[in-house]
Motif scaffolding. Sequence first.
Motif, PDB file in Angstrom:
ATOM      1  N   UNK A 132      19.758  -7.623   7.542  1.00 12.16           N
ATOM      2  CA  UNK A 132      20.028  -6.320   6.947  1.00 12.16           C
ATOM      3  C   UNK A 132      18.942  -5.885   5.974  1.00 12.16           C
ATOM      4  N   UNK A 133      18.804  -4.567   5.852  1.00 14.61           N
ATOM      5  CA  UNK A 133      17.909  -3.994   4.857  1.00 14.61           C
ATOM      6  C   UNK A 133      18.446  -4.295   3.459  1.00 14.61           C
ATOM      7  N   UNK A 134      17.568  -4.198   2.494  1.00 11.49           N
ATOM      8  CA  UNK A 134      17.950  -4.545   1.131  1.00 11.49           C
ATOM      9  C   UNK A 134      19.119  -3.686   0.641  1.00 11.49           C
ATOM     10  N   UNK A 135      19.099  -2.413   0.983  1.00 11.11           N
ATOM     11  CA  UNK A 135      20.149  -1.519   0.489  1.00 11.11           C
ATOM     12  C   UNK A 135      21.439  -1.606   1.307  1.00 11.11           C
ATOM     13  N   UNK A 136      21.409  -2.300   2.439  1.00 14.10           N
ATOM     14  CA  UNK A 136      22.567  -2.348   3.317  1.00 14.10           C
ATOM     15  C   UNK A 136      23.232  -3.724   3.353  1.00 14.10           C
ATOM     16  N   UNK A 137      22.885  -4.616   2.425  1.00 14.74           N
ATOM     17  CA  UNK A 137      23.437  -5.964   2.467  1.00 14.74           C
ATOM     18  C   UNK A 137      24.932  -6.000   2.154  1.00 14.74           C
ATOM     19  N   UNK A 138      25.459  -4.910   1.658  1.00 13.92           N
ATOM     20  CA  UNK A 138      26.898  -4.857   1.419  1.00 13.92           C
ATOM     21  C   UNK A 138      27.707  -4.971   2.698  1.00 13.92           C
ATOM     22  N   UNK A 139      27.087  -4.642   3.847  1.00 17.10           N
ATOM     23  CA  UNK A 139      27.791  -4.769   5.118  1.00 17.10           C
ATOM     24  C   UNK A 139      28.047  -6.229   5.484  1.00 17.10           C
ATOM     25  N   UNK A 140      27.375  -7.165   4.842  1.00 18.76           N
ATOM     26  CA  UNK A 140      27.515  -8.578   5.186  1.00 18.76           C
ATOM     27  C   UNK A 140      28.707  -9.233   4.497  1.00 18.76           C
ATOM     28  N   UNK A 141      29.492  -8.508   3.738  1.00 18.82           N
ATOM     29  CA  UNK A 141      30.683  -9.078   3.124  1.00 18.82           C
ATOM     30  C   UNK A 141      31.770  -9.232   4.184  1.00 18.82           C
ATOM     31  N   UNK A 142      32.401 -10.379   4.283  1.00 20.48           N
ATOM     32  CA  UNK A 142      33.417 -10.596   5.324  1.00 20.48           C
ATOM     33  C   UNK A 142      34.554  -9.584   5.268  1.00 20.48           C
ATOM     34  N   UNK A 143      34.963  -9.203   4.061  1.00 22.00           N
ATOM     35  CA  UNK A 143      36.070  -8.251   3.941  1.00 22.00           C
ATOM     36  C   UNK A 143      35.692  -6.890   4.513  1.00 22.00           C
ATOM     37  N   UNK A 144      34.449  -6.471   4.291  1.00 19.27           N
ATOM     38  CA  UNK A 144      34.037  -5.168   4.798  1.00 19.27           C
ATOM     39  C   UNK A 144      33.926  -5.181   6.315  1.00 19.27           C
ATOM     40  N   UNK A 145      33.414  -6.280   6.856  1.00 15.51           N
ATOM     41  CA  UNK A 145      33.323  -6.395   8.309  1.00 15.51           C
ATOM     42  C   UNK A 145      34.721  -6.338   8.923  1.00 15.51           C
ATOM     43  N   UNK A 146      35.651  -7.040   8.319  1.00 20.05           N
ATOM     44  CA  UNK A 146      37.018  -7.041   8.831  1.00 20.05           C
ATOM     45  C   UNK A 146      37.625  -5.641   8.791  1.00 20.05           C
ATOM     46  N   UNK A 147      37.357  -4.904   7.725  1.00 14.46           N
ATOM     47  CA  UNK A 147      37.879  -3.542   7.603  1.00 14.46           C
ATOM     48  C   UNK A 147      37.290  -2.623   8.664  1.00 14.46           C
ATOM     49  N   UNK A 148      35.995  -2.757   8.936  1.00 14.69           N
ATOM     50  CA  UNK A 148      35.355  -1.920   9.956  1.00 14.69           C
ATOM     51  C   UNK A 148      35.886  -2.243  11.348  1.00 14.69           C
ATOM     52  N   UNK A 149      36.116  -3.513  11.614  1.00  8.97           N
ATOM     53  CA  UNK A 149      36.663  -3.900  12.916  1.00  8.97           C
ATOM     54  C   UNK A 149      38.050  -3.290  13.106  1.00  8.97           C
ATOM     55  N   UNK A 150      38.884  -3.355  12.073  1.00 10.93           N
ATOM     56  CA  UNK A 150      40.234  -2.807  12.176  1.00 10.93           C
ATOM     57  C   UNK A 150      40.208  -1.297  12.328  1.00 10.93           C
ATOM     58  N   UNK A 151      39.224  -0.647  11.754  1.00  3.05           N
ATOM     59  CA  UNK A 151      39.163   0.807  11.821  1.00  3.05           C
ATOM     60  C   UNK A 151      38.644   1.295  13.169  1.00  3.05           C
ATOM     61  N   UNK A 152      37.561   0.703  13.651  1.00  3.96           N
ATOM     62  CA  UNK A 152      36.897   1.227  14.838  1.00  3.96           C
ATOM     63  C   UNK A 152      37.265   0.489  16.120  1.00  3.96           C
ATOM     64  N   UNK A 153      37.490  -0.814  16.053  1.00  9.01           N
ATOM     65  CA  UNK A 153      37.616  -1.615  17.281  1.00  9.01           C
ATOM     66  C   UNK A 153      38.923  -2.385  17.331  1.00  9.01           C
ATOM     67  N   UNK A 154      39.944  -1.877  16.674  1.00  6.86           N
ATOM     68  CA  UNK A 154      41.199  -2.600  16.595  1.00  6.86           C
ATOM     69  C   UNK A 154      41.842  -2.794  17.964  1.00  6.86           C
ATOM     70  N   UNK A 155      41.591  -1.867  18.894  1.00 11.75           N
ATOM     71  CA  UNK A 155      42.274  -1.918  20.180  1.00 11.75           C
ATOM     72  C   UNK A 155      41.344  -2.271  21.336  1.00 11.75           C
ATOM     73  N   UNK A 156      40.196  -2.862  21.045  1.00 11.05           N
ATOM     74  CA  UNK A 156      39.348  -3.390  22.108  1.00 11.05           C
ATOM     75  C   UNK A 156      40.134  -4.456  22.861  1.00 11.05           C
ATOM     76  N   UNK A 157      39.973  -4.504  24.184  1.00  6.69           N
ATOM     77  CA  UNK A 157      40.847  -5.331  25.017  1.00  6.69           C
ATOM     78  C   UNK A 157      40.559  -6.820  24.922  1.00  6.69           C
ATOM     79  N   UNK A 158      39.547  -7.229  24.180  1.00  6.27           N
ATOM     80  CA  UNK A 158      39.254  -8.646  23.991  1.00  6.27           C
ATOM     81  C   UNK A 158      39.488  -9.018  22.529  1.00  6.27           C
ATOM     82  N   UNK A 159      39.932 -10.254  22.270  1.00  2.00           N
ATOM     83  CA  UNK A 159      40.157 -10.663  20.869  1.00  2.00           C
ATOM     84  C   UNK A 159      38.852 -10.705  20.085  1.00  2.00           C
ATOM     85  N   UNK A 160      38.912 -10.212  18.852  1.00  2.00           N
ATOM     86  CA  UNK A 160      37.763 -10.213  17.956  1.00  2.00           C
ATOM     87  C   UNK A 160      38.124 -11.081  16.755  1.00  2.00           C
ATOM     88  N   UNK A 161      37.320 -12.124  16.529  1.00  2.00           N
ATOM     89  CA  UNK A 161      37.545 -13.028  15.408  1.00  2.00           C
ATOM     90  C   UNK A 161      36.462 -12.805  14.357  1.00  2.00           C
TER      91      UNK A 161
END
Length: 795
Positions: free
Chosen positions: A272-301
């Motif tokens: 990640x770029x220096x200003x975008x390292x906040x995306x690497x927090x596990x909680x934020x990744x989990x929130x983005x997955x639930x928002x955008x890809x919650x219903x993808x037909x394969x399990x996401x861990x």
Amino acid sequence: MHRISKRSITSVLCHGGSSRARNLVAPLSSSNPFIDSAGEKDTRRRWFSVLTSGNHVNSRSAMKLNLRNNVFLGSRYESTAAASDSSEPPVQKYEYQAEVSRLMDLIVNSLYSNKEVFLRELISNASDALDKLRFLGVTEPHLLKDAVDLDIRIQTDKDNGIITIIDSGIGMTRQELIDCLGTIAQSGTAKFLKAMKESKDSGSDNNLIGQFGVGFYSAFLVADKVVVSTKSPKSDKQYVWEGEVNASSYTVREETDPEKLIPRGTRLTLYLKRDEKGFAHPERIQKLVKNYSQFVSFPIYTWQEKGYTKEVEVEDDPAEAKKDGEDEKSEKKKKTKTVVERYWDWELTNETQPIWLRNPKEVTTEEYNEFYKKTFNEYLEPLASSHFTTEGEVEFRSILYVPAVAPMGKDDVVNPKTKNIRLYVKRVFISDDFDGELFPRYLSFVKGVVDSIDLPLNVSREILQESRIVRIIRKRLVRKAFDMILGISMSENREDYEKFWDNFGKHLKLGCIEDRENHKRIAPLLRFFSSQSEDDMISLDEYLENMKPEQKDIYYIAADSVTSARNTPFLERLVEKDFEVLFLVDPIDEIAIQNLKSYKEKNFVDISKEDLDLGDKNEEKEKEMKQEFGATCDWIKKRLGDKVAGVQISNRLSSSPCVLVSGKFGWSANMERLMKSQTVGDTSSLEFMRGRRVFEINPEHPIMKNLNVAQRSNPDDEDALRAIDLLYDTALISSGFTPENPAQLGGKIYEMMGLAFAGKWSSVPAAEVQQTFAQPRATETLEAEVVEEAGGQKS
């Protein structure tokens, strides 16, 4: 420049290229056989990393994510090529097959407005890779020989700003890496779908998401460097693709590190770029997955830090231990405290089965309500829901809800961007920020999800393209929304619709103004108070049922309250004839009714406008009245001058002497009041829109009979002329208008009261009383002049 040669259909079907460069996401090599939370080893071979820096997961020891050196601890799966070749092969450099410096700048800086969609795009790539493998595995079972689960896993290193996305999909060969990642905007999914359509054995299941081939490059929205390590089951070797933002070239090399070899799939690593390292927090990744890809037909861990509590012993204080030793009879008890033990483990983040894909007959009301509360963060159950599927020229699935209450502030009436409709394309969340594309403004309170297979989007999938398909979808959603509301109105529990109307009645009235095409659907849902139902609102259908046989129109009066409407003089004759009149007491009511114009061939008629026809005209009687009071009408018009457009004999009064009605095409008194109250209203247009006013008299009232005599005997009598002025000002108020000079009106009333009360309770002569009230302004002026003159003498 390297270009792919023509292949047969069979070759394309086996293509491992990206789904619009979307199968880039592949699994990690893993350290130990996977150990589940119960402590039992999985009998299947697991090859993804658990990223442990200590003991295995079941020990509950703290586990740390360490991607600093990009080393993944795991079981070794060495290929024959890697074992036989000890020397590292040379890295080859390739130029992008496009004018990358400009195209990449366009993708990174202009195509996507929201940086967080990069994860949606990359997960969609991984989903397509898994779908391809599942499809090809039907005819080529050897592709699934590794017997690993089809899933997606995401790991993060927040300290170093690294995100790793792993899938166990089809992977890519060396040539496919060059073809799909070296040619920007080339979609491997598009090629795959084309081959499926041309193949007789293609099947009908189509879950692939990619269209445009730019999804992979959304990674450069947040990353300076992207590394793709991929292994296709059709190849014996694993290859690594590396590219950097704003670079004109990329590198492809063979993976020779035994610790990084994987049996199948793709591992995508973002630095990640220096200003975008906040995306690497596990909680934020989990929130983005639930928002955008919650219903993808394969399990996401996702790799998450967890904890559990346990009791541990605490060492005794030496002083306390000595004291306890002196007392031999005291019984020693070990002291403990509760601590939280931290560890890292995989956590399932998405739901693999969207509720809207299920058969409505199999879904319970409780499941619908639970989905509504969870999706829209609501705490009350909805008033109604509708689950439907539309097929044919347009195919989509949807669930719509009518909320129980309106949002705080009720801004949704004027704000179409309510985020109440969540749009999905093949179960991938696209957007909830629409400006009337899917729902008109007045139905913005309806909440729900829409999942389409072929909805027309732009390349970034953020904006709906205006097209015939969108118009059809909108039309069907609106129709289903009205069916839901109609179902509430027909419920046996009348309180349900009363609750709906209190919260969303204004929305439907706004629909009368904005949506002429749906007037027939909106009108039956409207509710109003009436002269025969002041406590409970009635529908227009109920009004029609109560109409008298001789009644031709639907009558209404607009006022600021039910009390004002009930006491208006316009109602007098209609109440006598037992005609029901609708009371429009909401500011938007009058405009809504004027836009409806009619309901079931019955016209809406404002009883405060001129030319009111009650269906009981008597031409002979009218002729006699005009002969009797014609001269009086002319006399009153001459006195009032330009204040009125005319003076007529009224057919709507029974107890009041007169009334002031509005012109047929002008504003009513209620509308004039509303327009005056507008903070940004244009006062210059007020006089124009106010239009003509007609002064109607009641010839059977004693006051009018007396004025008729006065006109014949002495038309210049001052008392009679002042009576006309007072009648006009009084009619202004009783008809709902605002007098231009309230103080002057008050003076006239005081004068008439003085004349009426003169000598009744005291010995004050009537002439003195009349003089006192007739010249109040002159007295005040004289007193002011005296004061000023006296002041001048003192100076």
